[in-house]
Design an enzyme around this catalytic site. Structure first.
Site, PDB file in Angstrom:
ATOM      1  CD  GLU A  59      -3.052   1.175   2.106  1.00  0.00           C
ATOM      2  OE1 GLU A  59      -3.752   2.202   2.234  1.00  0.00           O
ATOM      3  OE2 GLU A  59      -3.290   0.106   2.700  1.00  0.00           O
ATOM      4  CD  GLU A  84       1.437   8.541   4.800  1.00  0.00           C
ATOM      5  OE1 GLU A  84       1.728   9.750   4.749  1.00  0.00           O
ATOM      6  OE2 GLU A  84       0.668   8.001   3.976  1.00  0.00           O
ATOM      7  CG  ASP A 133      -2.085  15.825  -1.314  1.00  0.00           C
ATOM      8  OD1 ASP A 133      -2.865  16.509  -2.028  1.00  0.00           O
ATOM      9  OD2 ASP A 133      -1.503  16.275  -0.327  1.00  0.00           O
ATOM     10  CE  LYS A 137      -4.832  26.284  -3.706  1.00  0.00           C
ATOM     11  NZ  LYS A 137      -4.068  27.223  -2.859  1.00  0.00           N
ATOM     12  CG  ASP A 169     -12.490  11.967  -2.611  1.00  0.00           C
ATOM     13  OD1 ASP A 169     -11.350  12.385  -2.924  1.00  0.00           O
ATOM     14  OD2 ASP A 169     -12.951  12.083  -1.461  1.00  0.00           O
ATOM     15  CB  THR A 207      -9.593   5.582   4.360  1.00  0.00           C
ATOM     16  OG1 THR A 207     -10.098   6.558   3.440  1.00  0.00           O
ATOM     17  CG2 THR A 207      -9.037   4.403   3.577  1.00  0.00           C
TER      18      THR A 207
END
Length: 227
Positions: A59, A84, A133, A137, A169, A207
């Site tokens: 992951e 991460e 993320d 923009k 999303d 999540t």
């Protein structure tokens, strides 16, 4: 070390005394023992971390670790590697590992892209990229994780018939990531219609980020297989 710049925060508020103590005492036991080189060695076989594992999953960017820990609990015979760069997420993952007495998780407290070149070809059975993320923009979109080069690298890692799941999303990220992944000739998109990417897969674990509904569209789940 490869010259890869990680955008966004890597540290948040100071950890609680309990979590800080847990990190000091146990994090080293679960960190992935991969030495990074500028060239990329291509010789690390993750199966060696858990020789009896039936599969190896990775992951990339596990955030608060809810999905990582849930998958590890549901699949105890599978080695699950999670990367991460945000240290608070790593501390949460460690907390979940210890609380659930998990033995099938290894962690990378860094940007996964710095490690990928060290993994053997065809060494991963499944890759998850869950709600990365979006950098919504326009001037920041070049920072997004999934692009043509990244798609090529993770495809190299996947075994034949290995699977990839990307979720987002944000509509524009869904479009650009889907383009990067579908143009790779070694990846086959498994969807046959909108219901296949708009319905959470049966083996998906929600999540905390997903529940916040911060995006501009319903969650999209793109499942691929390496052919």
């Amino acid at each position: 070390m490869q010259n890869i710049k990680t955008f966004g925060r890597t540290r948040g508020r100071p950890l609680s005394f309990r979590k800080a103590s847990l990190v000091d005492a146990r994090l080293a036991d679960f960190l992935l023992p991969v030495e990074i080189s500028n060239e990329g060695s291509n010789n690390f076989d993750p199966k060696g971390l858990m020789p009896n594992a039936k599969a190896v999953w990775f992951e990339i960017g596990f955030g608060g670790s809810e999905h990582l820990i849930a998958q590890a609990k549901a699949n105890p015979d599978t080695l699950i590697i999670g990367a991460e760069p945000f240290f608070d997420g790593v501390a949460k993952a460690l907390d979940g590992i210890i609380e659930n007495k998990l033995e099938n998780v290894r962690l990378i407290n860094d940007d996964a892209r710095k490690y990928l070149a060290n993994f053997q070809d065809n060494s991963i059975d499944r890759i998850f990229i869950m709600f990365p993320d979006p950098w919504q923009k326009l001037r920041h979109r070049k920072r997004r994780l999934v692009n043509d080069a990244f798609a090529h690298e993770i495809t190299r890692l996947l075994k034949n018939d290995g699977k990839l799941r990307f979720a987002t999303d944000w509509a524009n990220y869904a479009e650009t990531a889907l383009l990067a992944l579908t143009k790779n000739p070694s990846l086959k998109w498994l969807a046959e219609g909108p219901e296949d990417w708009l319905t959470p897969p049966q083996d998906h674990f929600t999540t905390r980020y997903q529940l916040k509904g911060l995006g501009d569209c319903a969650p999209h789940f793109f499942d691929f297989i390496k052919i």
